[in-house]
Design an enzyme around this catalytic site. Structure first.
Site, short mmCIF file in Angstrom:
data_model
loop_
_atom_site.label_atom_id
_atom_site.label_comp_id
_atom_site.label_asym_id
_atom_site.label_seq_id
_atom_site.Cartn_x
_atom_site.Cartn_y
_atom_site.Cartn_z
CG HIS A 85 -0.19 3.87 3.04
ND1 HIS A 85 -0.02 3.62 2.21
CD2 HIS A 85 0.90 4.42 3.96
CE1 HIS A 85 1.01 4.36 1.54
NE2 HIS A 85 0.68 5.70 3.10
CB ILE A 90 3.69 -0.09 9.77
CG1 ILE A 90 4.27 1.23 10.23
CG2 ILE A 90 5.04 -0.74 9.53
CD1 ILE A 90 5.78 1.77 10.93
CB CYS A 142 3.45 7.54 0.86
SG CYS A 142 3.86 8.82 2.08
CB CYS A 189 -2.22 6.63 12.12
SG CYS A 189 -1.70 8.02 13.53
#
Lengths: 390, 390
Positions: free
Chosen positions: B338, B209, B83, B206
């Protein structure tokens, strides 16, 4: 002050190691390189690798290998440029040293292909091709090279037999190399009668699938390089005089010319210019013969043979012991082996040892200037590195 | 002469683009960056990406993206650091410029996660973990972060509600960001009642995606940077004052301390030293909040909060508008999104725009010094970049 030197090298034997993990192979090569650099500890690590995401289920590869080699914490990253990942990693690592971001950098290459079905490996390697324009249609990487070989043979009137002398000589050289995957001689008949993979490429025209790791250690500054050479009892230094990377399209369909590797033409000219040399000044070369065709193209596109003549000159015995340049005494990808992302680093390790005079296989004739050529895809990437004994 | 500047930036909106390929997204970001640099054409390309081998079936990624962006032939390679690939690519690209190997370098990040089953994406992302010591046992990447979050909550006596203020504020900031994946405000209740992913991490704790691409263009030399700024009618330059990369073990089981990101401590201290600054001099920061816990750890380990106090200070309102530093006005990984290997480049694009005063979202208070922190794995990699308006 900002000259860059290769002060340590290490490599594993190449093979199908079902009982050894990728990290284990890499640690072996890195620790050997550190020993060869008089115990000097790298302050950064760049790793060339193509298939770890697919075949090892492992990303975060460079940090993992740094940690397992006792270098936890150092700056580290993986470089991917398909089969040219090792050369590209060397280019990136050279840049780290040259820029002053790190004064001792380890550049390594690792590939771990075995422990997977051959069909899975074949698919993973085909990802060097364009996923949407080539792979989607089911072509394999060998298939793409076969098309280029066929075109070249038709254009310049060569037969399979004309081409077979590449493998013949590579197997002979490899028979002297203790690190080679296929260290045994072969015959023209064996090469010609080997089973077809993708016409006109037969089994012996292609490099094998294997695992391996190789590492070089780079430092900045002549004084440091001299100090290490003294510690190790060596009376020569190996300086990186040129390092160039060039690219081309991935898909062959959009290339300008399939009979030359334009990235090799570009990268070699840039590396020569950086080193202040011409092709004719080079004594020793390691080229990327993943298939015989890419070996011949490399000789032409690096400026060692006129276009269309490399196979003829090769068959006549050129590029062997005593010629200039001498080529692939390691046995090349064909017989030393081709652990994909490590191959470009193997070439630099071997050339460094030839310049130092301590290569443990077929020895070059006291070379002063060496060059390596590492490609990714069918010439999508080329890195050319020029090394000089000083 | 060898000062390095960010002279052009570009990014795509982040989202789940089922109708757009990865190469299409990258070309959009790169062409925007070239426009933003007054039409200056990059002479090299470094691409940060984690999952192209697995989710796009594509290696040779950097050459492919160079070719499709009109840069066929330039030196190009992909950098993988999980990442943290975008930040590591920036570090490698900075090195290319600094070393003089190229005087105009594009550093981009791309990730294309959609068009795959969620289970496949989850597995691909889990490859940031150690394949043999962690992944083999079935742990997901969210699972690993959940363990760290639980340990931290137990050690410093925090509840899920204490932690929920991270997402609350990120969603508010993202609501102003036209490039954000989740540009909408939320409520504490929504966060707390969202479904569990890996206890104590619930959905809203979180990052999502998503697909996206971001590009920065770097040049060497103040004169060149001034010329471009003049062309573009900008009265400030953005200089790269510090760039540092550090690593840690991949597997959490062999870490010295799970309550701090040692790679962040190391990289931030090195980047600050290189820039000649202290943590207290930094006006604006983008940190890597893949999960709330990594956001809080970043604030502590970069030196902005004492260990164990970041969630408390955050809940009290610290790090918002008018504070020093102001943090994640993009909306962070949590709500800006992200796109894994692109995230580190997004942070630099956003911080550059904040320094120039033209970020099109929630605006920082006229910052002079900005820093970005991009991690790979659970702190396996950290890149810290320091930018200064001059």
């Amino acid at each position: 002050m900002d000259k860059v030197y290769v002060v340590g090298v290490g490599m594993t034997k190449i093979g199908r190691f079902y009982d050894r993990s990728g990290r284990e192979l890499f640690v072996e090569a890195l620790l050997k390189a550190i020993d060869d650099a008089g115990g000097l500890k790298p302050k950064a690590l760049v790793v060339g690798n193509m298939t770890s995401s697919v075949l090892m289920e492992q990303d975060s590869l460079a940090a993992l290998l740094a940690d397992h080699s006792g270098l936890r914490g150092v700056p580290a990253f993986k470089v991917e440029a398909a089969c040219g990942s090792g050369g590209a990693a060397f280019y990136a690592g050279y840049s780290l040293v040259k820029s002053g971001l790190a004064d001792v950098v380890a550049v390594g290459g690792l590939e771990k292909l075995t422990e997977n079905l051959t069909s899975v490996v074949t698919k993973a390697l085909a990802q060097a091709a364009d996923a949407e324009h080539e792979l989607f249609y089911g072509v394999s990487f060998t298939g793409l090279n076969a098309m280029v070989a066929r075109l070249y043979m038709n254009k310049f009137n060569y037969t399979r037999e004309d081409f077979a002398y590449w493998a013949l000589r590579m197997h002979e050289y490899a028979s002297y190399n203790p690190y080679a995957q296929l260290p045994r001689k072969t015959t023209l008949e064996t090469i010609l009668k080997s089973p077809v993979v993708a016409d006109p490429l037969h089994l012996f025209d292609c490099s094998p699938i294997g695992d391996g790791a190789a590492v070089t250690i780079l430092v900045r500054g002549e004084e440091k390089a001299k100090e290490i050479a003294k510690t190790m009892g060596r009376d020569v230094l190996v300086e990186v005089k040129g390092a160039a990377l060039a690219t081309d399209s991935v898909d062959l369909g959009s290339r300008n010319n399939l009979l030359a590797l334009e990235s090799t033409i570009k990268a070699s000219r840039e590396a020569y210019k950086m080193a202040g040399i011409k092709a004719k000044d080079i004594d020793y070369v390691e080229v990327h013969d993943a298939f015989h065709i890419t070996g011949y193209l490399a000789l032409e596109d690096m400026g060692f043979a006129p276009k269309g003549e490399a196979p003829k000159l090769w068959r006549e015995g050129r590029f062997g012991k005593g010629d200039k340049p001498e080529v692939n005494f390691s046995g090349g990808l064909k017989a030393r082996g081709h652990p994909v992302g490590a191959t470009g680093v193997y070439q630099i390790v071997e050339s460094t040892m030839q310049l130092r005079g301590d290569f443990p296989g077929y020895k070059a004739s006291d070379p002063e200037i060496a060059a390596t050529q590492n490609i990714g895809g069918v010439g999508t990437y080329t890195t050319v590195t020029v090394l000089k004994r000083t």
